[in-house]
Design a protein around this motif. Structure first.
Motif, PDB file in Angstrom:
ATOM      1  N   VAL A  56      13.519  37.268  14.012  1.00  0.00           N
ATOM      2  CA  VAL A  56      12.314  37.430  14.822  1.00  0.00           C
ATOM      3  C   VAL A  56      11.199  37.921  13.906  1.00  0.00           C
ATOM      4  CG1 VAL A  56      11.292  38.655  16.774  1.00  0.00           C
ATOM      5  CG2 VAL A  56      13.703  37.974  16.851  1.00  0.00           C
ATOM      6  N   GLU A  57      10.101  37.152  13.841  1.00  0.00           N
ATOM      7  CA  GLU A  57       9.013  37.539  12.932  1.00  0.00           C
ATOM      8  C   GLU A  57       7.738  37.861  13.701  1.00  0.00           C
ATOM      9  OE1 GLU A  57       6.209  35.583  12.341  1.00  0.00           O
ATOM     10  OE2 GLU A  57       6.802  33.812  13.466  1.00  0.00           O
ATOM     11  N   LYS A  58       6.905  38.715  13.101  1.00  0.00           N
ATOM     12  CA  LYS A  58       5.678  39.175  13.740  1.00  0.00           C
ATOM     13  C   LYS A  58       4.428  38.531  13.161  1.00  0.00           C
ATOM     14  CE  LYS A  58       7.609  43.740  14.773  1.00  0.00           C
ATOM     15  NZ  LYS A  58       7.354  45.189  14.821  1.00  0.00           N
ATOM     16  N   VAL A  59       4.563  37.930  11.975  1.00  0.00           N
ATOM     17  CA  VAL A  59       3.396  37.444  11.242  1.00  0.00           C
ATOM     18  C   VAL A  59       2.617  36.393  12.024  1.00  0.00           C
ATOM     19  CG1 VAL A  59       2.612  36.359   9.106  1.00  0.00           C
ATOM     20  CG2 VAL A  59       4.506  37.990   9.052  1.00  0.00           C
ATOM     21  N   SER A  60       3.326  35.494  12.734  1.00  0.00           N
ATOM     22  CA  SER A  60       2.655  34.438  13.496  1.00  0.00           C
ATOM     23  C   SER A  60       1.631  35.007  14.464  1.00  0.00           C
ATOM     24  CB  SER A  60       3.683  33.619  14.288  1.00  0.00           C
ATOM     25  OG  SER A  60       4.512  32.882  13.438  1.00  0.00           O
ATOM     26  N   ILE A  73       5.222  42.618  23.241  1.00  0.00           N
ATOM     27  CA  ILE A  73       5.932  41.553  22.530  1.00  0.00           C
ATOM     28  C   ILE A  73       6.215  41.985  21.101  1.00  0.00           C
ATOM     29  CG2 ILE A  73       5.783  39.192  21.673  1.00  0.00           C
ATOM     30  CD1 ILE A  73       4.251  38.451  24.180  1.00  0.00           C
ATOM     31  N   LYS A  74       7.492  41.960  20.721  1.00  0.00           N
ATOM     32  CA  LYS A  74       7.924  42.408  19.393  1.00  0.00           C
ATOM     33  C   LYS A  74       7.785  41.320  18.336  1.00  0.00           C
ATOM     34  CE  LYS A  74       9.738  46.449  20.796  1.00  0.00           C
ATOM     35  NZ  LYS A  74       9.367  47.776  20.260  1.00  0.00           N
ATOM     36  N   GLY A  75       7.910  40.063  18.740  1.00  0.00           N
ATOM     37  CA  GLY A  75       7.816  38.982  17.777  1.00  0.00           C
ATOM     38  C   GLY A  75       8.360  37.686  18.327  1.00  0.00           C
ATOM     39  N   LYS A  76       8.218  36.638  17.524  1.00  0.00           N
ATOM     40  CA  LYS A  76       8.619  35.290  17.905  1.00  0.00           C
ATOM     41  C   LYS A  76       9.969  34.954  17.275  1.00  0.00           C
ATOM     42  CE  LYS A  76       6.965  30.505  17.653  1.00  0.00           C
ATOM     43  NZ  LYS A  76       5.858  29.632  17.178  1.00  0.00           N
ATOM     44  N   VAL A  77      10.870  34.405  18.074  1.00  0.00           N
ATOM     45  CA  VAL A  77      12.182  33.990  17.566  1.00  0.00           C
ATOM     46  C   VAL A  77      12.006  32.678  16.799  1.00  0.00           C
ATOM     47  CG1 VAL A  77      14.538  33.346  18.163  1.00  0.00           C
ATOM     48  CG2 VAL A  77      13.332  35.079  19.529  1.00  0.00           C
TER      49      VAL A  77
END
Length: 216
Positions: free
Chosen positions: A39-43, A192-196
């Motif tokens: 799960v990343e947050k950069v996007s 929202i913590k991040g995108k899978v």
């Protein structure tokens, strides 16, 4: 530990899927080996979350009902469990959930008798990714398979919020089941913590996680 905290705060994290609410996209069940997801947050530094994205988020108060900590009372074991959660070996001791965004602020979402799918602003959404056949039968007097359970809505999503649903529609306690709370079951963007982005374990399931434009 400092590096791990920095990475988790600003870049991303590995999570363990503990339940079946996102089948068949993400695998998880009680007592089985669940998927480990990246799960990343950069996007979301560059753009806002969009319908179709699979995201990890912190539940609001109404989503916390029934949440119980599974950490050991032994401080050593509890510490090891916490470290394990950083790399996806143990589920985080937080009410973090994973669902798919169906609608965003300002949009109206519903599913009523005769609708061919969950509707957003009166148009059917793509449901090609949901679990079929459904896990549980749907009572035709109160809902439909197209709705993934009981009829609901219409609900207008507040600005800055998102309406969430699991891909395993009949086995997901998602936004539909929290419509009476202060957010109408939706999740604020700041939660929202991040995108899978991908499944990284087990090896047999490694691959990217799709984010189709479900409103196209």
């Amino acid at each position: 530990m400092v590096i791990m905290v920095i990475l988790q705060t600003f870049i991303g994290r590995v999570y363990l899927i503990p339940s079946a609410s996102m089948e068949p996209t993400l695998h998880g069940c009680q007592g089985c080996t669940g998927d480990r997801i990246a799960v990343e947050k950069v996007s979301y530094y560059l753009s806002d979350p969009e319908p179709g994205d699979v995201v990890v988020f912190e539940g609001t108060d109404s989503w916390d009902v029934g949440f119980e900590s599974h950490r050991s009372q032994n401080p050593v074991i509890r510490g090891l469990q916490t470290v394990g959660s950083y790399v996806g070996l143990v589920a985080p001791d937080e009410n973090n959930l994973v669902k798919r965004i169906i609608a965003q602020g300002g949009q109206t979402v519903s599913c009523q008798e005769g609708d061919p799918a969950v509707m957003v602003d009166g148009k059917p959404t793509d449901q090609s990714f949901i679990l079929q056949p459904p896990t549980y039968p749907v009572d035709p007097a109160t809902g439909s398979e197209a709705c993934g359970g009981p009829y609901f809505g219409p609900v207008t999503v507040p600005e800055g919020h998102y309406f969430m649903m699991g891909d395993n529609r009949t086995n997901s306690l998602d936004s539909r089941y929290h419509l009476g709370d202060e957010h109408q079951g939706t999740i604020p963007e700041e939660n929202i913590k991040g995108k899978v982005q991908a499944i990284i374990l087990p090896l047999s399931r490694i691959g990217s996680v799709d984010d189709p434009d479900i409103q196209a």
